[in-house]
Design a protein around this motif. Structure first.
Motif, PDB file in Angstrom:
ATOM      1  N   HIS A 173      -1.257  -6.656 -13.228  1.00 49.67           N
ATOM      2  CA  HIS A 173      -2.678  -6.316 -13.321  1.00 49.67           C
ATOM      3  C   HIS A 173      -2.882  -5.261 -14.410  1.00 49.67           C
ATOM      4  O   HIS A 173      -2.028  -4.374 -14.603  1.00 49.67           O
ATOM      5  N   PRO A 174      -3.987  -5.308 -15.141  1.00 46.54           N
ATOM      6  CA  PRO A 174      -4.223  -4.355 -16.239  1.00 46.54           C
ATOM      7  C   PRO A 174      -4.149  -2.889 -15.819  1.00 46.54           C
ATOM      8  O   PRO A 174      -3.811  -2.028 -16.635  1.00 46.54           O
ATOM      9  N   LEU A 175      -4.447  -2.571 -14.572  1.00 43.53           N
ATOM     10  CA  LEU A 175      -4.423  -1.180 -14.123  1.00 43.53           C
ATOM     11  C   LEU A 175      -3.081  -0.762 -13.538  1.00 43.53           C
ATOM     12  O   LEU A 175      -2.922   0.391 -13.113  1.00 43.53           O
ATOM     13  N   ALA A 176      -2.121  -1.684 -13.518  1.00 47.97           N
ATOM     14  CA  ALA A 176      -0.836  -1.392 -12.882  1.00 47.97           C
ATOM     15  C   ALA A 176      -0.082  -0.265 -13.572  1.00 47.97           C
ATOM     16  O   ALA A 176       0.738   0.418 -12.950  1.00 47.97           O
ATOM     17  N   GLY A 177      -0.352  -0.050 -14.858  1.00 50.34           N
ATOM     18  CA  GLY A 177       0.357   0.985 -15.591  1.00 50.34           C
ATOM     19  C   GLY A 177      -0.288   2.356 -15.517  1.00 50.34           C
ATOM     20  O   GLY A 177       0.248   3.319 -16.086  1.00 50.34           O
ATOM     21  N   ARG A 178      -1.421   2.483 -14.831  1.00 50.75           N
ATOM     22  CA  ARG A 178      -2.101   3.777 -14.741  1.00 50.75           C
ATOM     23  C   ARG A 178      -1.272   4.757 -13.899  1.00 50.75           C
ATOM     24  O   ARG A 178      -0.641   4.364 -12.907  1.00 50.75           O
ATOM     25  N   PRO A 179      -1.289   6.063 -14.229  1.00 46.43           N
ATOM     26  CA  PRO A 179      -0.547   7.032 -13.417  1.00 46.43           C
ATOM     27  C   PRO A 179      -1.157   7.232 -12.041  1.00 46.43           C
ATOM     28  O   PRO A 179      -0.466   7.558 -11.078  1.00 46.43           O
ATOM     29  N   HIS A 180      -2.459   7.020 -11.925  1.00 45.83           N
ATOM     30  CA  HIS A 180      -3.131   7.120 -10.630  1.00 45.83           C
ATOM     31  C   HIS A 180      -4.522   6.510 -10.753  1.00 45.83           C
ATOM     32  O   HIS A 180      -5.051   6.324 -11.867  1.00 45.83           O
ATOM     33  N   LEU A 181      -5.117   6.207  -9.605  1.00 46.56           N
ATOM     34  CA  LEU A 181      -6.477   5.694  -9.524  1.00 46.56           C
ATOM     35  C   LEU A 181      -7.206   6.443  -8.414  1.00 46.56           C
ATOM     36  O   LEU A 181      -6.579   6.911  -7.451  1.00 46.56           O
ATOM     37  N   SER A 182      -8.507   6.532  -8.520  1.00 45.19           N
ATOM     38  CA  SER A 182      -9.309   7.154  -7.461  1.00 45.19           C
ATOM     39  C   SER A 182      -9.836   6.070  -6.520  1.00 45.19           C
ATOM     40  O   SER A 182      -9.846   4.875  -6.864  1.00 45.19           O
ATOM     41  N   ILE A 183     -10.289   6.491  -5.347  1.00 48.71           N
ATOM     42  CA  ILE A 183     -10.887   5.542  -4.406  1.00 48.71           C
ATOM     43  C   ILE A 183     -12.100   4.874  -5.050  1.00 48.71           C
ATOM     44  O   ILE A 183     -12.322   3.668  -4.886  1.00 48.71           O
ATOM     45  N   ALA A 184     -12.889   5.644  -5.795  1.00 45.64           N
ATOM     46  CA  ALA A 184     -14.075   5.087  -6.454  1.00 45.64           C
ATOM     47  C   ALA A 184     -13.682   4.010  -7.458  1.00 45.64           C
ATOM     48  O   ALA A 184     -14.355   2.973  -7.562  1.00 45.64           O
ATOM     49  N   THR A 190     -14.228  -5.479  -8.267  1.00 44.79           N
ATOM     50  CA  THR A 190     -14.938  -6.534  -7.544  1.00 44.79           C
ATOM     51  C   THR A 190     -14.154  -7.838  -7.494  1.00 44.79           C
ATOM     52  O   THR A 190     -14.370  -8.658  -6.593  1.00 44.79           O
ATOM     53  N   ASP A 191     -13.237  -8.043  -8.466  1.00 45.68           N
ATOM     54  CA  ASP A 191     -12.417  -9.250  -8.437  1.00 45.68           C
ATOM     55  C   ASP A 191     -11.271  -9.126  -7.444  1.00 45.68           C
ATOM     56  O   ASP A 191     -10.622 -10.123  -7.105  1.00 45.68           O
ATOM     57  N   LEU A 192     -11.010  -7.899  -6.970  1.00 44.32           N
ATOM     58  CA  LEU A 192      -9.957  -7.649  -5.986  1.00 44.32           C
ATOM     59  C   LEU A 192     -10.545  -6.823  -4.837  1.00 44.32           C
ATOM     60  O   LEU A 192     -10.247  -5.628  -4.689  1.00 44.32           O
ATOM     61  N   PRO A 193     -11.391  -7.408  -4.010  1.00 41.25           N
ATOM     62  CA  PRO A 193     -12.054  -6.627  -2.954  1.00 41.25           C
ATOM     63  C   PRO A 193     -11.060  -6.149  -1.890  1.00 41.25           C
ATOM     64  O   PRO A 193     -10.029  -6.777  -1.643  1.00 41.25           O
ATOM     65  N   LEU A 194     -11.394  -5.020  -1.286  1.00 42.05           N
ATOM     66  CA  LEU A 194     -10.580  -4.494  -0.194  1.00 42.05           C
ATOM     67  C   LEU A 194     -10.699  -5.407   1.030  1.00 42.05           C
ATOM     68  O   LEU A 194     -11.750  -6.007   1.276  1.00 42.05           O
ATOM     69  N   PRO A 195      -9.642  -5.523   1.822  1.00 41.92           N
ATOM     70  CA  PRO A 195      -9.655  -6.450   2.970  1.00 41.92           C
ATOM     71  C   PRO A 195     -10.521  -5.938   4.113  1.00 41.92           C
ATOM     72  O   PRO A 195     -10.861  -4.744   4.183  1.00 41.92           O
ATOM     73  N   ARG A 196     -10.870  -6.840   5.013  1.00 38.76           N
ATOM     74  CA  ARG A 196     -11.606  -6.488   6.225  1.00 38.76           C
ATOM     75  C   ARG A 196     -10.702  -6.729   7.430  1.00 38.76           C
ATOM     76  O   ARG A 196     -10.242  -7.846   7.668  1.00 38.76           O
ATOM     77  N   TRP A 197     -10.424  -5.648   8.168  1.00 40.33           N
ATOM     78  CA  TRP A 197      -9.583  -5.737   9.355  1.00 40.33           C
ATOM     79  C   TRP A 197     -10.435  -5.952  10.595  1.00 40.33           C
ATOM     80  O   TRP A 197     -11.580  -5.489  10.650  1.00 40.33           O
ATOM     81  N   VAL A 247      -3.027   6.863  -5.190  1.00 39.34           N
ATOM     82  CA  VAL A 247      -4.454   7.164  -5.042  1.00 39.34           C
ATOM     83  C   VAL A 247      -4.544   8.574  -4.453  1.00 39.34           C
ATOM     84  O   VAL A 247      -4.577   8.745  -3.230  1.00 39.34           O
ATOM     85  N   PRO A 248      -4.564   9.600  -5.305  1.00 38.91           N
ATOM     86  CA  PRO A 248      -4.467  10.981  -4.822  1.00 38.91           C
ATOM     87  C   PRO A 248      -5.585  11.409  -3.874  1.00 38.91           C
ATOM     88  O   PRO A 248      -5.362  12.265  -3.007  1.00 38.91           O
ATOM     89  N   ASP A 249      -6.797  10.859  -4.025  1.00 40.67           N
ATOM     90  CA  ASP A 249      -7.884  11.311  -3.160  1.00 40.67           C
ATOM     91  C   ASP A 249      -8.011  10.497  -1.878  1.00 40.67           C
ATOM     92  O   ASP A 249      -8.924  10.730  -1.077  1.00 40.67           O
ATOM     93  N   ALA A 250      -7.093   9.560  -1.647  1.00 41.54           N
ATOM     94  CA  ALA A 250      -7.068   8.853  -0.357  1.00 41.54           C
ATOM     95  C   ALA A 250      -6.470   9.787   0.686  1.00 41.54           C
ATOM     96  O   ALA A 250      -5.572  10.576   0.378  1.00 41.54           O
ATOM     97  N   PRO A 251      -6.959   9.732   1.921  1.00 36.89           N
ATOM     98  CA  PRO A 251      -6.436  10.649   2.950  1.00 36.89           C
ATOM     99  C   PRO A 251      -4.952  10.407   3.209  1.00 36.89           C
ATOM    100  O   PRO A 251      -4.478   9.274   3.190  1.00 36.89           O
ATOM    101  N   ALA A 252      -4.212  11.494   3.422  1.00 34.96           N
ATOM    102  CA  ALA A 252      -2.798  11.375   3.753  1.00 34.96           C
ATOM    103  C   ALA A 252      -2.646  10.683   5.109  1.00 34.96           C
ATOM    104  O   ALA A 252      -3.512  10.783   5.981  1.00 34.96           O
TER     105      ALA A 252
END
Length: 278
Positions: A173-184, A190-197, A247-252
């Motif tokens: 994925h194009p973002l796979a090489g990023r050092p980190h991503l934010s939750i936002a 939108t092409d990779l939506p988060l799952p629904r549990w 994802v540094p701003d995701a809760p531990a």
């Protein structure tokens, strides 16, 4: 209040329809309606708003639904644990989410087995949120839970480890090489939506993401480019055909070992002591 009355009320409160509740309870509707009315009179409160078209819970009814579920779970737990205590071969049932805390679980089982007086440990692998329910209703004696995903209110716990979270993406994925991503930033994929549990009642929240029941299904969808997910970092060791980015701003996420506060099981106490040493 009797457990019979609580079961009647829970059925009506969950179905919000006297006919369906009566069918679920395999009884006629008139005696069910009378039982709920009698319960309301005895408590001196209105539990349900009834109209010709709908049934809705009052604030008092919502409170009783929560409390009644807990009370019925406690009764079932007492029955199950009593029967298990009378078994010829002593043992302990440990519930954990399938795919989570694998390395910790393996070390715990090996270390406990080496303890003098260790008993057989039956491991029950659960779907999301199921291990907490098994612990509360007596089908499990101890559980590995993860905060903030699981609720530990009313349980005794010991923290075992805390870890950060990562987003799982399809390999390449194009973002796979990023050092980190934010939750936002993850939310904008939108092409990779988060799952629904699933919720506790089996229904799914609204949203564009795919409905998933377990991690195997989730990671296959991610590999196919249909979703992404934010998960504890320890799951990285078991992923193939995927990329992960912190994802540094995701809760531990804190893994805890939990057990009922009234437990008097020596096996549970020994297992907890072993876990805290690890």
């Amino acid at each position: 209040m009797e457990t019979r009355e609580l079961r009647y009320f829970v059925a009506v409160a969950e179905e919000l329809h006297f006919g369906r509740a009566a069918q679920r309870l395999t009884m006629a509707q008139p005696p069910l309606s009378r039982a709920i009315q009698q319960l309301e009179r005895r408590l001196g409160v209105v539990l349900l708003h009834r109209t010709a078209r709908a049934v809705a819970l009052t604030e008092a009814g919502s409170v009783l639904l929560w409390e009644a579920r807990a009370a019925l779970d406690a009764v079932e737990a007492a029955e199950r644990r009593t029967r298990r205590a009378a078994a010829e071969k002593p043992g302990v049932v440990l519930a954990t989410k399938a795919g989570a805390s694998r390395e910790l679980l393996s070390k715990l089982l090996d270390a406990y087995a080496a303890e003098p007086g260790a008993v057989a440990v039956e491991v029950v692998l659960c779907g999301p949120g199921e291990q907490e329910r098994l612990l509360r209703d007596g089908r499990a004696d101890v559980a590995l839970l993860q905060r903030p995903f699981d609720t530990t209110a009313g349980l005794d716990t010991e923290d075992l480890c805390t870890e950060r979270q990562v987003v799982v993406l399809p390999a390449g994925h194009p973002l796979a090489g990023r050092p980190h991503l934010s939750i936002a930033e993850v939310a904008t994929l939108t092409d990779l939506p988060l799952p629904r549990w699933p919720r506790r009642d089996g229904s799914y929240p609204d949203g564009p993401g795919p409905q998933v029941r377990d991690h195997t299904q989730l990671f296959q969808l991610i590999a196919l480019g249909r979703a992404c997910a934010i998960v504890p970092e320890s799951l990285k060791a078991h992923l193939r055909d995927h990329a992960t980015v912190p994802v540094p701003d995701a809760p531990a996420v804190t893994t805890v070992i939990a057990w009922p506060p009234h437990s008097r099981s020596k096996a549970v106490a020994d297992l907890v002591r072993t876990a805290t040493r690890l």
